[in-house]
Design an enzyme around this catalytic site. Structure first.
Site: not given
Ligand SMILES: NC(=O)c1ccc[n+]([C@@H]2O[C@H](COP(=O)([O-])OP(=O)(O)OC[C@H]3O[C@@H](n4cnc5c(N)ncnc54)[C@H](OP(=O)(O)O)[C@@H]3O)[C@@H](O)[C@H]2O)c1
Length: 315
Positions: A230, A278
């Site tokens: 993000r 994005h």
């Molecule tokens: N650019 C694009 O096209 C696109 C597409 C899809 C998604 N995204 C982004 O990618 C993000 C991740 O997706 P995901 O499915 O992998 O999410 P997810 O499964 O919820 O994983 C989030 C990860 O971030 C870690 N995290 C959250 N807050 C943190 C903090 N304060 N300090 C350190 N680590 C932290 C979490 O830690 P824990 O393991 O300890 O919970 C987890 O490992 C989405 O939220 C979205 O913003 C972007």
């Protein structure tokens, strides 16, 4: 009546409606903003950047589905009904993000931007590249997307490190967590990949102080940044300053503080920056609509919703 409200803003909103109509022709659909009707009939809302407040009148709402992996766009609504918020976890989306991370990690690793410049200038010169096994890709966020990207990168031969909020174990990955683990994680990282959600804690995390902690004596001649999480996580003026003074060797940015990126931004023309709009994991609506409908079907048959977001954590 268990109608589905589709409130999708952004590119191609009609594609989502089309897929719902094709896959569940018998289901009553409500479409923002044109065909809202009586919102008491709405049981499920599928949303992307819907205007705040539009779900408040849905008195029989059972669940809110984000049509993406991120849910920050939903939590900006101060009047959000107190029902489960479900995010997309789908192989189509996960694999597309994996492709993006691998593409750009390799682009930095293989000095592709330098070869692009050389080609324009008709220069035949090899830039010696290090072995992948000498390069550490550090992934911030070891969730669904981070773990998949880690797996792909590891199989290409990179060393992979990962950083998360809570302790995580991932095969073949050196893991770090929390504020206490951040400096050690950064000190080992040559290519920093950000796949963090937008939360209060991640906002503004990638600033000059953080970038200065990346491995300075690595084999690429300087660290690189890839942010496909993000834009709120990054301070763009610090990234520009870091590119200008050599703290960063290169950057790939898919997300921005404000989107679309302003035509005035110096990021557009910076020779060390690669920009995408994005779309790192811009998924096919058909795959994601099927995913949401499978959840609704399971829920209506008495099963539990999957991938429900923890409102307290914000992701
Ligand atoms: N650019 C694009 O096209 C696109 C597409 C899809 C998604 N995204 C982004 O990618 C993000 C991740 O997706 P995901 O499915 O992998 O999410 P997810 O499964 O919820 O994983 C989030 C990860 O971030 C870690 N995290 C959250 N807050 C943190 C903090 N304060 N300090 C350190 N680590 C932290 C979490 O830690 P824990 O393991 O300890 O919970 C987890 O490992 C989405 O939220 C979205 O913003 C972007």
């Amino acid at each position: 009546m268990n109608a589905i409200l589709i409130a999708v803003t952004g590119p191609e909103p009609e594609a989502w409606v089309r897929h719902f109509r094709t896959l569940v022709p018998q289901r009553e659909l409500r479409i923002f903003p044109a065909h809202m009707g009586d919102l008491d009939d709405v049981a499920y809302a599928c949303v992307w950047k819907a205007p705040p407040g539009i779900l408040r009148p849905c008195s029989n709402l059972k669940a809110i589905f984000s049509i993406g992996a991120g849910v920050d766009h939903i939590f900006t609504d101060p009047n959000l009904p107190d029902v489960p918020v479900v995010r997309i976890v789908d192989d189509d989306l996960t694999m597309r993000m994996g492709e993006y991370v691998v593409l750009h990690a390799l682009m930095h690793h293989r000095f592709q931007r330098a070869y692009d410049t050389q080609q324009r200038e008709r220069i035949w010169r090899e830039n010696r590249q290090p072995a992948a096994s000498a390069v550490t890709v550090g992934i911030m966020g070891l969730g669904v997307l981070g773990r998949h990207a880690a797996d792909l990168l590891r199989h290409i031969g990179f060393r992979v490190a990962g950083w998360s909020r809570t302790p995580q174990t991932v095969e073949g990955v050196s893991t770090f967590h929390g504020a206490g683990g951040l400096d050690d994680f950064l000190a080992t990282t040559d290519i920093l990949v950000c796949l963090l959600p937008r939360t209060a804690e991640t906002t503004g995390l990638i600033d000059m102080a953080l970038l200065r902690k990346l491995r300075r004596d690595g084999p690429l001649g300087g660290p690189c940044l890839i942010n496909a999480g993000r834009g709120s996580t990054q301070i763009e003026k610090d990234i520009l300053a870091a590119l200008d003074d050599g703290t960063l060797k290169g950057a790939t940015l898919d997300v921005f503080e404000a989107e679309p990126l302003s035509p005035e931004s110096r990021l557009w023309t910076h020779p060390k920056v690669t920009i995408t709009p994005h779309n790192a994991a811009a998924s096919a609506p058909g795959a994601l609509v099927k995913n949401m409908l499978a959840q609704i079907e399971r829920f209506e048959a008495g099963g539990a919703l999957q991938n429900v977001v923890d409102r307290q954590r914000g992701y």
